[in-house]
Design a protein around this motif. Structure first.
Motif, PDB file in Angstrom:
ATOM      1  N   GLY A 493      25.800  16.997   8.805  1.00 15.00           N
ATOM      2  CA  GLY A 493      25.016  17.191   7.598  1.00 15.00           C
ATOM      3  C   GLY A 493      24.987  18.683   7.383  1.00 15.00           C
ATOM      4  N   ASN A 554      24.216  12.092   0.999  1.00 14.64           N
ATOM      5  CA  ASN A 554      25.239  12.911   0.392  1.00 14.64           C
ATOM      6  C   ASN A 554      25.197  12.852  -1.132  1.00 14.64           C
ATOM      7  OD1 ASN A 554      27.379  14.619   0.645  1.00 14.64           O
ATOM      8  ND2 ASN A 554      28.893  12.966   0.655  1.00 14.64           N
ATOM      9  N   ASN A 555      24.780  11.715  -1.657  1.00 16.33           N
ATOM     10  CA  ASN A 555      24.731  11.559  -3.110  1.00 16.33           C
ATOM     11  C   ASN A 555      23.317  11.599  -3.653  1.00 16.33           C
ATOM     12  OD1 ASN A 555      27.557  11.237  -3.417  1.00 16.33           O
ATOM     13  ND2 ASN A 555      27.339   9.183  -2.559  1.00 16.33           N
ATOM     14  N   GLU A 609      21.323   6.723  -4.182  1.00 18.19           N
ATOM     15  CA  GLU A 609      22.261   7.677  -4.767  1.00 18.19           C
ATOM     16  C   GLU A 609      21.706   8.088  -6.127  1.00 18.19           C
ATOM     17  OE1 GLU A 609      26.448   6.796  -4.906  1.00 18.19           O
ATOM     18  OE2 GLU A 609      26.291   5.457  -3.190  1.00 18.19           O
ATOM     19  N   GLY A 624      27.127   0.934 -10.528  1.00 14.68           N
ATOM     20  CA  GLY A 624      27.529   0.275  -9.288  1.00 14.68           C
ATOM     21  C   GLY A 624      26.500   0.389  -8.182  1.00 14.68           C
ATOM     22  N   ILE A 625      25.425   1.112  -8.438  1.00 15.56           N
ATOM     23  CA  ILE A 625      24.377   1.251  -7.426  1.00 15.56           C
ATOM     24  C   ILE A 625      23.079   0.711  -8.018  1.00 15.56           C
ATOM     25  CG2 ILE A 625      23.015   2.910  -6.068  1.00 15.56           C
ATOM     26  CD1 ILE A 625      25.855   2.693  -5.075  1.00 15.56           C
ATOM     27  N   ASN A 626      22.367  -0.035  -7.221  1.00 17.20           N
ATOM     28  CA  ASN A 626      21.107  -0.604  -7.706  1.00 17.20           C
ATOM     29  C   ASN A 626      19.929   0.107  -7.063  1.00 17.20           C
ATOM     30  OD1 ASN A 626      22.598  -2.614  -9.046  1.00 17.20           O
ATOM     31  ND2 ASN A 626      22.679  -3.806  -7.152  1.00 17.20           N
TER      32      ASN A 626
END
Lengths: 1108, 522
Positions: A493, A554-555, A609, A624-626
């Protein structure tokens, strides 16, 4: 409920009631109250005009003044003295001498259900802490002010932020459910939430995962200490049998201030400023710089080329976060981070020296401003009111952290008519913070970043890097690319402590109201009925933000969370008091009932994210992310009926019997109801043996004995198997816990025996208590083998025993008109033993209660059946076995069992293969505190100390810094090698003995010796330290401006100015910061392990208090 | 007045007592969760399929690769799995709980499917059950099978008896036969869109079931009493009764859509977290995939290597741009030097949100037959073995070639490339002197990124011959032969666990061989 309206209404009420107070014109009587010597003034003596509610109190010189008519009777009462009545004649000066009392020695304490009791009649331990002891030093959490002041009361925190939560326990842990061992907090008769609030259930030490607990302060810390009148600590279950099962771990009963008793209006203004400084640093070595090759190659931060440096003679990149590098030398020039010109991109050499602020530079002075105001008034006829406000603003020791708090509190009491009296107390608290920092050891915490910093880089390098925008994606991946590098370490990280503090924010916005309203009916002589409703409601909104390129996230990451807590209590208490048989028998009987209902709601939405970086709302989520919602609500009802009979015979023998029956909704139908009794008795030995005449030095002696049996229920929804929802919609998995639907209530049985004595006219007091309590039928989720279908099962099992002794000493060595010296001390010892676990548990296997009790499997806090609980186990150096010896110069066998085994070839030791070496026990042998107060005329100096003996803790901070070579413990033999102390194995003999020889080999591989072996971060033995300490907690020097001076101003009634300091010193063996405390895991603080705690701070403050 | 008050009071008290338990059952009804038993079998399917596939990837990366020397975490000492630093709480219990957890959910799905008469999920549950249990027994040896998961049911046991590995294999074969029989009826999979592996195609599930059967037969082939050859021959000869994988299209591969929550395990892992900060390719892997010419230069590489691996791009540490492997099991002293310039896993291939997870592939089936033919378990001898082998390698290359599309620039493996490989010293059957070892090595490479298979197969065959480093002191320089039973098992079911250990003939450590292993048979 609309809070604003509510407050407004009450403010109107305050104003009206203040106006309603009338003034009488009466003669003013003045005078002085002395002790029987006729010289020493009696301070704080209360004077009442009999038959009225008019009263006054003597000042520091024993002087009072009161309005009274001729023929009225003045009643003088003061704790520790015999009461006296004087009829007012045609005079305006009445001086009085008061004799010492053998009765009413200690006065009144508030016990369970708000019953005010004469302390001498109690058959169990109650310790009272006055408000002055709590408000002396205000910063962070007021609970800190109680530490060391009550025997048997233990606080543990995790040094986890500005309002560091405190886990409050009395007389050890009773339950195997670690989270349900805390004492109950009761404010003005209404139980309140006191527990720690934190996000995430993981521990402050993790190797993986990125969700870490943030400490938002515990519930009890919300209280404004200025509002507290007194705190009674009820220790054993006998004291708390009447509060119900929730008080099985003891109760902290807080009484808040009400309006004054005597007529008039008073205003108090209090202002303080407290400066807080981090300190107690680890012992940093300042001789060797960054590197991991023992200085073999010159340090070089950058990947260079001739264009960058203007020469073709440059070294290869050689950088490490370890400090196993070259020796510092101002004459050595090296390509360091700071040598880069950020405009031209050229890199030049700078002197290779130790940077003093590489670790400590991020900390600044913290400041807390505390302003409070209170107004109280009384019309002299039973109606009184008090209103207070406080405003606290904290800027903590780390940049961009801190909190703001406001509190409003209103108390109102008024008779409705001859029989009925109304009282209400309402408190409103508001806490908000833009950023509460995350403590612990993890890539997303500041402390982690500091530990992994470079000791040749100034903290200003990090600051510049962040504020000049060099923390970015290119630099982040630059450790390996040709673009150039930055301080940002692209390990698993990457981080920059300033970025954490300014962008990874944890905010809270908390509103809380609690209060009660009640009526007291005086039904007949001696018969009263109290009816009361109380509520504690809290709404908290929290957010957690992490931008992109954050370690683990990371996102990016965003979470928002709303928590609503609600508790409603309604109770009644019918009380009858009568003196019988020529006042020889006194009887108090009470019967009451309570309905408690709680509700809890948590709505949590988490984005793993982010779509746009730095934008935090629940819709900023990429395609694409919930978003992940996690909602939970629960409710619970407990109804209770209880009764108390208290008998006193000739003011000498006392007996209390209580009984309580609870009906809890959390249990199964057949087990809803459970009953628990208590019996407490006491005898006044001084009366029986007539010490007054036979042994006048003994002023008072009481022997007390109590027994109680308390039941306890479990949490809501513990009777059925419920699916866990999976992240995939429509997906389910089986639960990990299976319940026993026929679960029975828990049971705590306890005994206490105490002796309370006073000597030399109360100059010396000694209170000794011994106790023994056993918890059985515990409702615990015991581990079962997952192969049977679940990993734990909620059943009745296990037994814990706590035995202990507590001693308190109160002395007043000197007491004259001008000079008083008070010295109080306490000492306690508790043995917390695990007696049994579930049937069939192999006793050679330890119980590991929680993930908060291990460091990634390298260190464990284990409890074995039949032993004291909470013992540390971990890795250690291999030692010469039992029966090892060597031959000394004259050929004598010298036993060397237990010495470190070193290789004869390399001089290196080795580490045992499993983490099961005993390292020490966590709980201390004994602990306590002492405080002293010196008063000379108007000047008072208070000092308080606390101490602990025995007990051990593993330090992650020490492990991480040590094995990186950043501390002085790795200096010895750095370049020349050392001859380590230990023995070499020669032969293992057939008779079971081992022949050794004293090690003479020079250990040349120092890097391995320290870094991988003796100081290895997971070497439990190396980083476990004794936590014995003596702390000078507080000192406060206070000056009361003489009344004469105050009066001269025409408006001032009193003024007081004080300077104070906390944590003045600590004598201990702990390698850094605070020897006390533990590690936060979810909402619990686990002792035995320290993981990335924030530094301990010293505070300095000044306080001004004015009364009008 | 007084009397009235007392009456009111008494009424109040009585009222309180009578309402003491009002609304209790309603209050204690959980509004957040569904009571066990209220759902359909299909509600259990997706979490089992996707989550276990991700766990599969995690364990492959974290344990299998490190133990079996595909990678070694030499970029620091945080991870010491390659030194056999494996602990009870994290590692032993981690594996045990993983299998037990999926096992119990599969068991429950089976239970629900039988109740509902959902034949497709009944069969799938059996296949999954064998998949998890076979891995569990292969990791631990004897484990409870017959009496597992009954604890949560009425009349069940909290102290299940352990079955020996031989018994478990017999039970598993029976379960696979049972599943095969159900698949043969071609039951309907109710919601095909749920099935991220086969889209509800029962014929493919059946192939997976029987291929798994083949894998397990191969595993116990060293035990003559299991009569593996007969069964293998039957499977080989009766493809109607026992259809097996016939191409990579049949692979038991879970395809993640990449759309939340269908995300592959390493979808958001950074390159440094995944590989570059610690987990490097090893000497062992480089040695087996890179051909060195007389001048010592790297003249030819296995076409799969540039897909699964990546050379260290930093010129300073890898000036010749070659494949450098690190030393698995290195000592603390060696760590700093062996890690320099080492190659990585190919982040672009593995760390995608839609990266697939494979339980079993076609290549494995072919390589199983190759070994069986070589050993005479099935007919055809060496000639057939060679054919099977070459088909297996071709399948493996083809599988990785599809993943090569994600490399930058994209890499593909053509038929010609495979031919070259099969003719090269790295892949030529004819040039291999020890065919058994050669096959073992090739299977090892083909099993890369397939669960714990390479680790299981190493213990069975002893191939590839690994160099155990001097730093592997945490298990006395012995590659773990099994994982130990976790503390919870030992402390809550000690009688049965100790009986199992006695039966296996060793203490509860990582040195006792499992029943089918080479070490146990010799």
């Amino acid at each position: 409920m609309n809070l604003k309206n509510y407050l407004k209404k009450f403010l109107v009420l305050v104003t009206v009631s203040l106006f309603a107070m009338q003034l009488w014109a009466q003669a003013t009587i003045k005078g002085t109250v002395y002790e029987s010597d006729g010289k020493t003034p009696v301070i704080g003596c209360s004077i009442m005009v009999k038959g009225t509610t008019r009263g006054a109190v003597t000042d520091l010189n024993g002087i009072y003044s009161i309005k009274a008519n001729e023929g009225q009777v003045l009643e003088f009462t003061c704790i520790g003295y015999e009461a006296k009545s004087v009829t007012v004649a045609k005079q305006n000066q009445i001086d009085v001498l008061l004799a010492f009392s053998t009765r009413q020695l200690e006065g009144l304490v508030v016990t369970a259900l708000g019953l005010t009791r004469d302390q001498k009649s109690l058959g169990y331990a109650v310790t009272k802490v006055g408000s002055e002891e709590l408000t002396q030093v205000v910063s962070g959490n007021w609970l800190n002010g109680m530490a060391g002041k009550v025997a048997g009361l233990t606080f543990s925190g995790a040094s986890s932020g500005p309002i560091s939560s405190q886990r409050v326990t009395l007389r050890g842990d009773q339950s195997l459910n670690y989270g349900s061992n805390e004492a109950l907090f009761v404010v003005d008769g209404v139980p309140i939430r006191s527990g720690t609030t934190a996000t995430s259930s993981s521990s402050s030490y993790t190797n993986s995962g990125g969700d870490f607990p943030v400490d938002f302060g515990n519930g009890a810390s919300d209280l404004n200490p200025e509002d507290i009148e007194s705190v009674s600590v009820l220790k054993g279950p006998a004291a708390t049998a009447l509060y119900g099962s929730r008080a099985a771990n003891g109760a902290i009963v807080i009484t808040t201030k009400t309006g004054r008793k005597n007529k008039g209006i008073g205003v108090t203004v209090n202002s303080s400023v407290v400066v807080e400084r981090a300190g107690y640093w680890p012992s940093f070595q300042t001789e060797y710089g960054s590197g991991s090759d023992m200085g073999l190659n010159p340090y070089n931060f950058w990947t260079l080329n001739s264009d960058l440096v203007g020469t073709s003679d440059f070294p290869a990149r050689n950088i490490s976060r370890y400090a196993w590098g070259e020796k510092f030398d101002a004459n050595k020039l090296r390509y360091q981070y700071e040598g880069k010109n950020w405009e031209t991109g050229k890199i030049s050499m700078t002197p290779f020296v130790y940077q003093d602020d590489w670790f400590t530079g991020i900390f600044k002075n913290g400041v807390t401003y505390n302003n409070s105001f209170s107004i109280n008034g009384s019309n002299g006829e039973g109606t009184n009111v008090r209103f207070s406000m406080a405003d606290i603003k904290n800027e903590w020791i780390l940049p961009n952290t801190g909190y703001k708090k406001q509190s409003y509190s209103l108390s109102f009491e008024s008779p409705v008519n001859k029989w009925i009296k109304f009282n209400t107390k309402v408190n409103y608290y508001r806490t908000d913070s833009d950023n509460m920092p995350m403590a612990g050891y993890h890539e997303t915490t500041v402390m982690y970043d500091l530990m992994w910093g470079y000791n040749s880089n100034s903290m200003s390098n990090w600051r510049d890097e962040y504020f000049q925008g060099r923390f970015n994606a290119i630099n982040r991946n630059a450790t390996i690319s040709e673009n150039g590098n930055s301080l940002v370490f692209a390990g698993t990280g990457s981080y920059n402590p300033y970025r954490i503090l300014y962008e990874e924010l944890n905010s809270t916005d908390k509103d809380r109201v609690f209060g009660s309203a009640g009526l007291t009916f005086n039904i007949a002589k001696g018969l009263t009925l109290d009816v009361k409703s109380g509520m504690d409601m809290g709404v908290e909104f929290r957010t957690q933000r992490k931008p992109k390129l954050t370690a683990v996230w990371n996102n990016g990451f965003y979470r928002e969370e709303t928590l609503i807590n609600y508790e409603f209590n309604t109770d009644f208490l019918l009380k009858y008091q009568k003196e019988m048989f020529d006042n020889r028998l006194s009887l108090t009987a009470a019967f009451g009932g309570n309905n408690m209902s709680t509700k809890y709601l948590k709505n949590n939405i988490q984005l793993n994210e982010l779509n746009l970086d730095g934008v935090y709302n629940t819709s900023n989520v990429p395609t694409g992310i919930n978003p992940i919602p996690t909602n939970y609500r629960s409710s619970k009802i407990i109804n209770s009926l209880y009764g108390l009979v208290s008998l006193g015979w000739k003011d000498t023998y006392y007996l209390d019997i209580t009984g309580r029956n609870d009906w809890s909704s959390t249990l199964s139908k057949g087990n809803w109801s459970y009953f628990y009794p208590s019996v407490a008795g006491s005898v006044l030995l001084d009366k029986i043996f007539d010490f007054q005449n036979n042994a006048p030095a003994i002023t008072f002696a009481k022997l007390r004995l109590s027994w109680a049996n308390v039941g306890n229920d479990t949490g809501p929804y513990s009777l059925d198997q419920y699916y866990s929802a999976a992240a995939i919609s429509g997906g389910y998995t089986l639960p990990s816990v299976i319940p026993d639907p026929m679960i029975k209530p828990e049971n705590v049985e306890s005994w206490e025996l105490g002796l309370e004595t006073k000597f030399l006219k109360n100059r010396l007091g000694l209170d000794i208590a011994v106790y023994n309590s056993t918890t059985t039928n515990q409702i615990i989720a015991v581990d079962i083998d997952p192969i049977v279908g679940a990993s734990s099962m909620k059943i009745n099992a296990g037994e814990i025993n706590n035995k202990g002794i507590e001693i308190s000493l109160n002395t007043t060595p000197v007491k004259t008109k001008d000079f008083t010296w008070i010295f109080n001390a306490n000492w306690s010892r508790n043995i917390n033993k695990l007696v049994s676990l579930q049937d069939g548990w192999d006793p050679t296997k330890p119980l590991e209660t929680d993930m908060g009790t291990t460091i990634g499997g390298r260190l464990h806090v284990y409890s074995y059946i039949g032993q004291e609980m909470h013992q540390l186990y971990g890795f250690a150096m291999k030692k010469a076995p039992e029966g090892s010896f060597y031959l000394d110069a004259s050929g004598n066998k010298v036993d060397c069992s237990g010495k470190v085994l070193l290789s004869e070839q390399t001089g290196l030791p080795s580490v045992v293969s499993t983490a099961d070496n005993y390292l020490g026990k966590v709980n201390p042998d004994w602990r306590g505190g002492f405080n002293t107060s010196l008063r000379y005329k108007n000047l008072t100096l208070n000092m308080s100390f606390s101490y602990q003996w025995g007990g051990n803790r593993f330090s992650v901070t020490d492990g991480i810094l040590s094995y990186q070579g950043k501390l002085t413990n790795s200096l010895n033999g750095r370049y020349d090698g050392i001859v380590a102390e230990g023995v070499n194995l020669v032969s293992t003999n057939t008779d079971g003995t081992t022949t050794c020889k004293v090690n003479n080999t020079i250990t040349e591989n120092i890097y391995t010796y320290y870094q991988a072996l003796t100081l290895d971060r997971y070497n439990g033995e190396a980083h476990t330290y004794d936590t014995s300490f003596l702390k000078f907690r507080e000192a406060r020097l206070e000056y009361n401006i003489p009344d004469k001076l105050c009066k001269r101003t025409g408006f001032l009634q009193g003024a007081n100015i004080a300077v104070f300091a906390t944590n003045i010193f600590s004598i201990d063996n702990w390698p850094q910061y605070d020897p006390e405390g533990g590690m936060m895991t979810g909402t619990n603080v686990f002792n035995g392990i320290e993981a990335g705690a924030f530094p301990m701070t010293r505070t300095y403050g000044v306080n001004l208090k004015l009364s009008f | 007045m007084k009397k009235l008050k007392l009456i009111i009071l008494c009424g109040f008290v009585l009222g309180t007592i009578s309402s003491c338990t009002k609304n209790f059952q309603e209050t204690n009804t959980n509004p957040n969760r569904t009571i066990v038993g209220m759902i359909q079998a299909s509600n259990m399917f997706e979490p089992i399929l996707y989550n276990s596939a991700n766990q599969w990837l995690e364990r492959t990366w974290y344990y299998n690769n490190e133990l079996i020397q595909f990678t070694a975490h030499t970029g620091g000492i945080t991870r010491r799995e390659h030194l056999y630093f494996l602990e009870e709480s994290r590692d032993w219990a981690g594996f045990w709980n993983h299998y037990a957890n999926y096992g119990k959910n599969v068991d429950h799905m089976h239970e629900l499917a039988v109740e509902e008469g959902d034949k497709s999920l009944e069969a799938i549950a059996l296949t999954f059950k064998v998949l998890f249990f076979s891995n569990m027994t292969d990791m631990f040896g004897s484990v409870p099978y017959e009496e597992a998961f009954t604890g949560r049911k009425l009349g069940g046991t909290l102290t299940p008896k352990f079955n020996s590995q031989k018994e478990i294999y017999q039970f598993m074969f029976a379960d696979l036969e049972a599943a095969n029989t159900i698949y043969a009826t071609n039951p309907t999979f109710q919601k095909p869109s749920m099935d991220g592996m086969y889209g509800g195609n029962m014929a493919l599930w059946r192939k997976f079931n029987n291929s798994l059967y083949l894998r397990l037969l191969c595993r116990v082939s060293g035990r003559t009493e299991m009569n593996v050859g007969t069964k293998m021959t039957e499977i080989l000869s009766n493809s109607t009764k026992y259809p097996i994988f016939t191409s990579n299209n049949d692979n038991a591969t879970v395809k993640f859509s990449g759309v939340d929550p269908y995300l592959s395990n390493f979808g958001t892992t950074t390159e440094s977290g995944f590989t570059s900060s610690g987990r490097k390719l090893t000497n062992q892997l480089i040695k087996m995939t890179v051909q060195i010419d007389q001048n010592g230069s790297q003249s030819y590489v296995d076409p799969r290597l540039p897909i699964i691996g990546k050379k260290n791009p930093t010129i300073a540490v890898n000036p010749f741009n070659i494949w450098i492997g690190t030393k698995s099991g290195c000592t603390d002293q060696e760590r700093g030097t062996v890690d320099l310039g080492t190659s990585w896993l190919n982040y672009l291939v593995f760390c995608r949100k839609d990266a697939p997870a494979t339980y079993m592939d076609y290549a494995e089936v072919k390589l199983i037959f190759a070994e069986a033919a070589l050993k005479g378990l099935i007919s055809g001898g060496t000639t057939a073995a060679k054919t099977y082998y070459e088909a297996g390698v071709r399948a493996s290359m083809e599988k990785w070639s599809a993943q090569g599309a994600y490399c930058v620039p994209p890499v593909s493996i053509t038929t010609a490339n495979v031919d070259t490989y099969l003719a090269s010293p790295l892949g030529s059957w004819d040039l291999a002197t020890n065919k058994a070892e050669f096959l073992g090595n090739q299977k090892y490479l083909a099993l890369f990124w397939v669960g714990m298979e390479a680790y299981h197969e190493y213990r069975r065959t002893g191939y590839p011959v690994l160099t155990i480093g001097a730093g592997t002191v945490y298990n006395d320089n012995i590659l773990p032969t099994r994982f130990g039973y976790p503390n919870t098992t030992m402390s809550t079911n000690s009688e049965n666990a100790n009986a199992a250990l006695l039966d296996m003939g060793g203490p509860n450590d990582m040195k006792t061989p499992v029943w089918w292993s080479k070490q146990a048979i010799k």
